[in-house]
Write a protein that holds these residues in place. Structure first.
Motif, mmCIF file in Angstrom:
data_model
loop_
_atom_site.group_PDB
_atom_site.id
_atom_site.type_symbol
_atom_site.label_atom_id
_atom_site.label_comp_id
_atom_site.label_asym_id
_atom_site.label_seq_id
_atom_site.Cartn_x
_atom_site.Cartn_y
_atom_site.Cartn_z
ATOM 1 N N THR A 324 0.831 -1.206 0.000
ATOM 2 C CA THR A 324 0.000 0.000 0.000
ATOM 3 C C THR A 324 0.866 1.257 0.000
ATOM 4 O OG1 THR A 324 -1.656 -1.241 1.272
ATOM 5 C CG2 THR A 324 -1.891 1.149 1.165
ATOM 6 N N GLU A 325 1.905 1.251 0.834
ATOM 7 C CA GLU A 325 2.826 2.396 0.872
ATOM 8 C C GLU A 325 3.476 2.600 -0.489
ATOM 9 O OE1 GLU A 325 6.598 3.807 3.611
ATOM 10 O OE2 GLU A 325 6.392 1.699 3.060
ATOM 11 N N MET A 326 3.912 1.515 -1.102
ATOM 12 C CA MET A 326 4.528 1.605 -2.425
ATOM 13 C C MET A 326 3.566 2.150 -3.473
ATOM 14 S SD MET A 326 6.923 -1.700 -3.084
ATOM 15 C CE MET A 326 6.840 -1.327 -4.830
ATOM 16 N N GLY A 387 6.980 -8.824 -12.515
ATOM 17 C CA GLY A 387 8.075 -9.778 -12.702
ATOM 18 C C GLY A 387 9.446 -9.144 -12.719
ATOM 19 N N ALA A 388 9.515 -7.833 -12.969
ATOM 20 C CA ALA A 388 10.826 -7.176 -13.123
ATOM 21 C C ALA A 388 11.175 -6.274 -11.952
ATOM 22 C CB ALA A 388 10.839 -6.362 -14.420
ATOM 23 N N HIS A 389 10.478 -6.400 -10.812
ATOM 24 C CA HIS A 389 10.802 -5.474 -9.729
ATOM 25 C C HIS A 389 12.031 -5.911 -8.937
ATOM 26 C CE1 HIS A 389 8.413 -8.225 -7.046
ATOM 27 N NE2 HIS A 389 9.175 -7.726 -6.090
ATOM 28 N N HIS A 390 12.621 -7.050 -9.317
ATOM 29 C CA HIS A 390 13.955 -7.409 -8.837
ATOM 30 C C HIS A 390 14.887 -7.494 -10.040
ATOM 31 C CE1 HIS A 390 13.098 -7.777 -4.655
ATOM 32 N NE2 HIS A 390 12.139 -8.675 -4.840
ATOM 33 N N ALA A 400 7.635 -0.268 -14.807
ATOM 34 C CA ALA A 400 8.434 -1.292 -14.126
ATOM 35 C C ALA A 400 9.589 -0.668 -13.352
ATOM 36 C CB ALA A 400 8.969 -2.294 -15.154
ATOM 37 N N LEU A 401 10.199 0.359 -13.919
ATOM 38 C CA LEU A 401 11.288 1.040 -13.210
ATOM 39 C C LEU A 401 10.777 1.740 -11.946
ATOM 40 C CD1 LEU A 401 13.196 2.512 -16.271
ATOM 41 C CD2 LEU A 401 14.010 0.730 -14.740
ATOM 42 N N ILE A 402 9.588 2.316 -12.028
ATOM 43 C CA ILE A 402 9.017 2.979 -10.852
ATOM 44 C C ILE A 402 8.752 1.958 -9.754
ATOM 45 C CG2 ILE A 402 7.003 4.234 -9.985
ATOM 46 C CD1 ILE A 402 6.811 5.581 -12.719
ATOM 47 N N VAL A 403 8.224 0.785 -10.118
ATOM 48 C CA VAL A 403 7.972 -0.263 -9.119
ATOM 49 C C VAL A 403 9.275 -0.660 -8.434
ATOM 50 C CG1 VAL A 403 7.180 -2.629 -8.785
ATOM 51 C CG2 VAL A 403 5.927 -1.122 -10.326
ATOM 52 N N ARG A 404 10.335 -0.800 -9.219
ATOM 53 C CA ARG A 404 11.624 -1.183 -8.647
ATOM 54 C C ARG A 404 12.148 -0.110 -7.695
ATOM 55 N NH1 ARG A 404 16.293 -3.332 -12.618
ATOM 56 N NH2 ARG A 404 14.701 -4.956 -12.900
ATOM 57 N N VAL A 405 12.020 1.158 -8.093
ATOM 58 C CA VAL A 405 12.500 2.255 -7.247
ATOM 59 C C VAL A 405 11.691 2.326 -5.954
ATOM 60 C CG1 VAL A 405 12.658 4.767 -7.094
ATOM 61 C CG2 VAL A 405 13.447 3.601 -9.146
ATOM 62 N N GLN A 483 21.780 -10.622 -2.060
ATOM 63 C CA GLN A 483 20.414 -10.111 -2.015
ATOM 64 C C GLN A 483 20.359 -9.014 -0.960
ATOM 65 O OE1 GLN A 483 17.645 -13.265 -1.359
ATOM 66 N NE2 GLN A 483 17.910 -14.163 -3.379
ATOM 67 N N TYR A 484 19.822 -7.871 -1.333
ATOM 68 C CA TYR A 484 19.822 -6.727 -0.432
ATOM 69 C C TYR A 484 18.733 -5.757 -0.888
ATOM 70 C CZ TYR A 484 22.441 -5.109 -4.465
ATOM 71 O OH TYR A 484 22.820 -4.827 -5.750
ATOM 72 N N PRO A 485 18.148 -5.017 0.029
ATOM 73 C CA PRO A 485 17.180 -3.991 -0.350
ATOM 74 C C PRO A 485 17.901 -2.706 -0.767
ATOM 75 C CG PRO A 485 17.338 -4.113 2.027
ATOM 76 C CD PRO A 485 18.228 -5.190 1.492
ATOM 77 N N GLY A 486 17.358 -1.989 -1.717
ATOM 78 C CA GLY A 486 17.940 -0.718 -2.113
ATOM 79 C C GLY A 486 19.167 -0.888 -2.975
ATOM 80 N N THR A 487 20.131 0.032 -2.836
ATOM 81 C CA THR A 487 21.337 0.022 -3.635
ATOM 82 C C THR A 487 22.557 0.073 -2.726
ATOM 83 O OG1 THR A 487 21.308 2.438 -3.815
ATOM 84 C CG2 THR A 487 20.214 1.205 -5.561
#
Length: 503
Positions: A324-326, A387-390, A400-405, A483-487
């Motif tokens: 929901t936050e995303m 499918g591309a958010h990782h 898709a890029l927005i979902v990943r960010v 595997q890690y969240p963010g960058t």
């Protein structure tokens, strides 16, 4: 024309004769008049015949003159054609001679080429013998010399391009992300694998356990949850890694305590009723989340999976709250950059629905979620974004890029996730080990809670251009092995110090 004149004369004579006969019959006195008329007619006919003869002669003369002129023109044309034919024959002869000369010259040029090739080969052999290098070795040496000469220019150009791109891209990206983040905030979550249930009196513990533990065993079998009854006054603990099962067990126990009848038959009945209530709560949670985000048209099956995320956690972060936050963040960012807001919101809201069934279906949660979205006929852009958010699938659309960010923003913000100290230390150590696995590195430090790895290289082993390539190689290895969240920022430092002491 002459025949027409003669016919006219004959007609005139006939008319005159007829007139004469007519006049003679009518009166004898008109005889002289008729004779005069005939004489006039004869004179006129004679004049006409003479005139016709003159005209006929003139026409014949004109025809002869025309024929003579035409013959002259034909003779001139024939003469010109003959001249042209002669000229063409002469030119053809010249072309044949030129062709022969060209063939001779081509043969001469080909022989010269062969001679030049032989000379070049002999020269190359002599040069290789003198220099002690083969042609390929000389070319490699020349390339190395050229690279050495232009390396500094290349380094300067690369740095300039990188700085220019960072100045523009980072400013715009930071503005968009900060604008979205400052308009959206959510509570900090904590990881829990247990649920504490408060009891009104201590006697209820004995009733929950039952004779020889029959009741508590029936509860554990029906719910799949471990029920811990210890010395803690007025409390029992429900333990399970599945939040959905813990919720069913908690609701079942509350209903049993309120009803007061606790036995194996009643337990099975109450657990079944609690499962139905939880199912309704799951559906309601999915519908409420879609309503809160402001999107419609999501298939019921996908909403059901989304509702199950209410009872799922990831690193202590509630998955439904995370989605929901995303969705709110993605809508703000999509409006800023001109992407499709509805597609972006739906994709971000559903991006983690695969986590609701990862214990039932093998595979990564984002692949499972994309398969379900495709199965229930959702837009291809939504399927791709889920499918591309990782990083294992390349994001090819703005949505898709927005979902990943947004996934990185929601997961990486302070307090969003709880990670155990052991996992944290292990991740920091893995970052440093990956960096130290490359040649030419003196030291490596993982800092900023694992958000940056700072690498100090040997200036003699690594030059400026190699340092740029080394940073890219280390980042690629981190992406493929961790595997890690963010960058994670890879900071390669090459420093040359000149130290001297004045005495």
């Amino acid at each position: 024309m002459l025949e027409g004149i003669i016919a006219a004369l004959v007609g005139i004579f006939a008319g005159a004769g007829g007139t004469y006969a007519y006049e003679k019959k009518r009166t004898v006195g008109g005889k002289h008049k008729a004779e005069k008329t005939i004489a006039d007619a004869k004179n006129k006919a004679s004049d006409i015949i003479l005139k016709a003869k003159d005209e006929a002669i003139q026409m014949a003369n004109d025809a002869k003159n025309d024929e003579t002129e035409r013959r002259k023109e034909l003779q001139k044309v024939e003469s010109r054609l003959a001249d042209r034919e002669t000229s063409l024959d002469r030119k053809l002869d010249e072309l044949d001679k030129r062709s022969e000369r060209l063939r001779a010259q081509e043969d001469e040029v080909e022989s010269l080429k062969n001679e030049i090739r032989d000379i070049r080969t002999r020269q190359q052999e002599k040069l290789e013998k003198i220099a002690g290098l083969k042609k390929a070795d000389a070319a490699d040496k020349l390339m190395q010399m050229t690279e050495k000469d232009i390396k500094q220019d290349m380094i300067g150009l690369i740095n300039k391009l990188q700085n220019d791109a960072k100045e523009v891209a980072e400013d715009q990206a930071q503005m968009i992300l900060v604008t979205a983040m400052e308009r959206m905030s959510s509570e900090v979550t904590a990881e829990r694998t247990i649920t504490a249930l408060k009891l009104e009196d201590e006697e209820m513990k004995g009733r929950i356990i039952g004779k020889e533990g029959r009741n508590i065993q029936a509860l554990q079998r029906a719910t799949g949850v471990d029920i811990l009854v210890d010395d803690t006054p007025g409390m029992i603990i429900l333990s399970s890694f599945d939040p959905l099962r813990r919720q069913v067990a908690r609701m079942s126990l509350e209903m049993l305590i309120k009803d007061g009848r606790i036995h194996p038959g009643r337990i099975e009945e109450v657990v079944a009723k609690a499962e139905k209530e939880i199912e309704k709560e799951v559906v309601r949670a999915g519908e409420d989340a879609a309503r809160e985000v402001g999107v419609v048209g999501i298939p019921k099956e996908m909403l059901h999976l989304l509702g199950e995320c209410k009872f799922r956690t990831s690193y202590g972060q509630n998955v439904l709250l995370h989605c929901t936050e995303m969705a709110h963040l993605s809508g703000l960012i999509a409006e800023e950059i001109g992407a499709d807001v509805r597609i972006t919101k739906i994709a971000t809201l559903l991006h983690d629905v695969g986590k609701a069934v990862t214990h039932k279906i093998e595979g990564k949660h984002h692949h499972i979620g994309a398969e379900f979205a495709s199965k229930y006929g959702m837009d291809e852009r939504i399927v791709h974004a889920i499918g591309a958010h990782h990083d294992d699938v390349e994001a090819t659309t703005p949505e898709a890029l927005i979902v990943r960010v947004c996934d990185a923003l929601s997961a990486a913000r302070p307090g969003a996730r709880n990670i155990s100290a052991e996992n944290f230390v292990e991740r920091m150590r893995d970052l440093e080990n990956i960096a130290l696995s490359f040649n030419g590195i003196d030291k490596a430090y993982a800092i900023s809670a694992g958000r940056e790895v700072r690498i100090i290289v040997s200036p003699k082993a690594i030059d400026d251009l190699s340092a740029i390539k080394l940073a890219r190689d280390i980042a690629t290895k981190i992406e493929s092995t961790m595997q890690y969240p963010g960058t994670i920022k890879v900071n390669v430092i090459r420093e040359t110090r000149a130290i001297e002491f004045a005495k």
